[in-house]
Design a protein around this motif. Structure first.
Motif, PDB file in Angstrom:
ATOM      1  N   ASP A   1       0.469  -1.685  -0.106  1.00  0.00           N
ATOM      2  CA  ASP A   1       0.194   0.188   0.202  1.00  0.00           C
ATOM      3  C   ASP A   1       0.644   1.407   0.055  1.00  0.00           C
ATOM      4  O   ASP A   1       0.473   2.240   0.021  1.00  0.00           O
ATOM      5  CB  ASP A   1      -0.975   0.041   1.432  1.00  0.00           C
ATOM      6  N   GLN A   2       1.983   1.308  -0.119  1.00  0.00           N
ATOM      7  CA  GLN A   2       2.487   2.123  -0.047  1.00  0.00           C
ATOM      8  C   GLN A   2       3.798   2.606  -0.667  1.00  0.00           C
ATOM      9  O   GLN A   2       4.721   3.767  -0.672  1.00  0.00           O
ATOM     10  CB  GLN A   2       3.778   2.451   1.549  1.00  0.00           C
ATOM     11  N   ILE A   3       3.304   1.680  -1.785  1.00  0.00           N
ATOM     12  CA  ILE A   3       4.417   1.605  -3.124  1.00  0.00           C
ATOM     13  C   ILE A   3       2.969   2.846  -3.765  1.00  0.00           C
ATOM     14  O   ILE A   3       1.355   1.833  -3.801  1.00  0.00           O
ATOM     15  CB  ILE A   3       4.188   0.543  -3.642  1.00  0.00           C
ATOM     16  N   ASN A   4       3.671   3.067  -5.168  1.00  0.00           N
ATOM     17  CA  ASN A   4       2.414   3.622  -6.090  1.00  0.00           C
ATOM     18  C   ASN A   4       2.211   2.450  -7.150  1.00  0.00           C
ATOM     19  O   ASN A   4       2.689   1.434  -7.426  1.00  0.00           O
ATOM     20  CB  ASN A   4       3.334   4.375  -7.025  1.00  0.00           C
ATOM     21  N   PRO A   5       0.803   2.758  -6.788  1.00  0.00           N
ATOM     22  CA  PRO A   5      -0.149   1.423  -7.900  1.00  0.00           C
ATOM     23  C   PRO A   5      -0.046   0.809  -8.984  1.00  0.00           C
ATOM     24  O   PRO A   5      -0.047  -0.068  -9.407  1.00  0.00           O
ATOM     25  CB  PRO A   5      -1.765   2.058  -7.600  1.00  0.00           C
ATOM     26  N   GLU A   6       1.177   2.483  -9.291  1.00  0.00           N
ATOM     27  CA  GLU A   6       1.163   1.885 -10.833  1.00  0.00           C
ATOM     28  C   GLU A   6       2.064   1.004 -10.991  1.00  0.00           C
ATOM     29  O   GLU A   6       2.231   0.091 -12.460  1.00  0.00           O
ATOM     30  CB  GLU A   6       1.443   3.439 -11.249  1.00  0.00           C
ATOM     31  N   ASN A   7       3.077   1.119  -9.439  1.00  0.00           N
ATOM     32  CA  ASN A   7       4.160   0.406  -9.697  1.00  0.00           C
ATOM     33  C   ASN A   7       4.175  -1.639  -9.279  1.00  0.00           C
ATOM     34  O   ASN A   7       5.007  -1.776  -8.846  1.00  0.00           O
ATOM     35  CB  ASN A   7       5.168   0.918  -9.244  1.00  0.00           C
ATOM     36  N   VAL A   8       2.550  -1.365  -8.702  1.00  0.00           N
ATOM     37  CA  VAL A   8       2.399  -2.769  -8.657  1.00  0.00           C
ATOM     38  C   VAL A   8       2.298  -3.656  -9.492  1.00  0.00           C
ATOM     39  O   VAL A   8       0.897  -3.732  -9.909  1.00  0.00           O
ATOM     40  CB  VAL A   8       1.477  -2.799  -7.482  1.00  0.00           C
ATOM     41  N   VAL A   9       2.253  -5.076 -10.091  1.00  0.00           N
ATOM     42  CA  VAL A   9       1.517  -6.085 -11.100  1.00  0.00           C
ATOM     43  C   VAL A   9       1.365  -7.536 -10.684  1.00  0.00           C
ATOM     44  O   VAL A   9       2.056  -7.793  -9.505  1.00  0.00           O
ATOM     45  CB  VAL A   9       2.679  -6.412 -12.136  1.00  0.00           C
ATOM     46  N   ARG A  10       0.510  -8.153 -10.922  1.00  0.00           N
ATOM     47  CA  ARG A  10       0.173  -9.333 -10.891  1.00  0.00           C
ATOM     48  C   ARG A  10      -0.103  -9.699 -11.937  1.00  0.00           C
ATOM     49  O   ARG A  10      -0.376  -9.389 -12.263  1.00  0.00           O
ATOM     50  CB  ARG A  10      -1.066  -9.150 -10.040  1.00  0.00           C
ATOM     51  N   PRO A  11       0.976 -10.882 -11.937  1.00  0.00           N
ATOM     52  CA  PRO A  11       0.656 -12.069 -13.221  1.00  0.00           C
ATOM     53  C   PRO A  11      -0.671 -12.566 -13.654  1.00  0.00           C
ATOM     54  O   PRO A  11      -0.946 -12.651 -12.907  1.00  0.00           O
ATOM     55  CB  PRO A  11       2.110 -12.930 -13.471  1.00  0.00           C
TER      56      PRO A  11
END
Length: 304
Positions: free
Chosen positions: A117-127
């Motif tokens: 949650d502390q990471i920019n959502p644009e930088n979180v990926v789920r394959p």
């Protein structure tokens, strides 16, 4: 916000997720084992007890404190193994990739959601679901991304095969500017000495140009030779079958010249010191009984 940055295995570490052994739960039943080494210790009544594993992880944590590293821990799940956070996600450059792990372990991702949650959502990926990939198989080396996989047609029969070729191709598409090199690893459901569960069980870079390697962990000699040619044979420390079993390649770098290692890895630790490394020795032999060690217990988020 957390600004992620991981480009290799050895640059100075600033922020890391370290697993936890608190409330680890009872010794699993034989049929619940995820790997042959855990099974071996379950059957021999030598499976590690929680107090010993907590003490080992605190020794690791104290080394991080010594070097001023910010350490984040998973939220506790009662009676649940949360030691090996490397399996559940990994960072490449500024991107956090959530692993598609064994379904039983999905709760481990929930336990670090407060970090995500502390990471920019644009930088979180789920394959996508058909993409299998775990952090222990993903190794960054500047322009390269090394990925352990298993190319056998019987992939689905192996609980020890954790990253498929769909996983390799997913990373290739996500990072087109990187040089992606996959390695076909030897797998065994019954003999831990012949099972490279992840790439970091048979190879890991240290420093700027050196590495630890187990030749027989690779199904194809060409994959082993690729690393020999890239690093130079004189820069590689070759471990034996027994040293691979004891997880000698699964050390962890805090900086280019600082390696955290298990205190019983005498031959390796002497080689590291002879090559100018500061070796922070800690006890980790109990955790090693679960076919994971220092790299497996960490999820680096920020390096210099």
């Amino acid at each position: 916000m957390l600004k992620l940055n991981v480009k290799n295995e050895t640059s100075r570490l600033r922020v890391v997720v370290l697993g936890t052994a608190i409330s680890n739960g009872p010794t699993p039943k034989a049929e619940e084992a995820y790997d042959p080494k855990s099974l071996e210790h379950i059957l021999a009544n030598t499976y590690p007890v929680e107090a010993d594993m907590v003490a080992e992880m605190e020794a690791f944590n104290s080394v991080f404190q010594k070097y001023g590293v910010t350490v984040l821990r998973p939220e506790m799940i009662d009676n649940y193994n949360q030691i090996f956070v490397r399996d559940i996600g990994f960072v490449i450059d500024d991107t956090f990739v959530k692993s598609n792990i064994l379904p039983d372990r999905e709760r481990e991702l929930d336990a670090i959601q407060y970090v995500i949650d502390q990471i920019n959502p644009e930088n979180v990926v789920r394959p996508p679901e058909d993409v299998h990939i775990e952090g222990g198989d993903v190794m960054l080396w500047n322009d390269y991304i090394f990925i352990g996989t298993y190319k056998g047609s019987d992939y689905s029969n192996y609980i020890t095969a954790r990253t498929n070729m769909q996983g390799v191709n997913f990373i290739k598409n996500l990072f087109p500017e990187k040089k992606i090199k996959e390695f076909d690893l030897v797998k065994s459901k019954i003999e831990a000495r012949d099972n490279a569960l992840h790439l970091d069980c048979c190879f890991q870079p240290v420093g700027k140009d050196k590495g630890i390697i187990y030749k027989r962990g690779f199904r194809e000699e060409a994959d082993y030779m690729f690393l020999v040619n890239l690093f130079g044979k004189e820069n590689l420390f070759h471990i034996t079958r027994e040293e691979m079993y004891n997880m000698n390649s699964n050390v962890f770098s805090i900086a280019e010249n600082v390696v955290v290692s298990e205190k019983n890895f005498t031959r390796l630790n002497n080689w590291l010191r002879a090559n100018g490394f500061v070796v922070e020795e800690i006890p980790y032999a109990e955790i090693a009984k679960q076919e994971g060690l220092l790299r497996c217990s960490t999820l680096p988020l920020v390096r210099d």
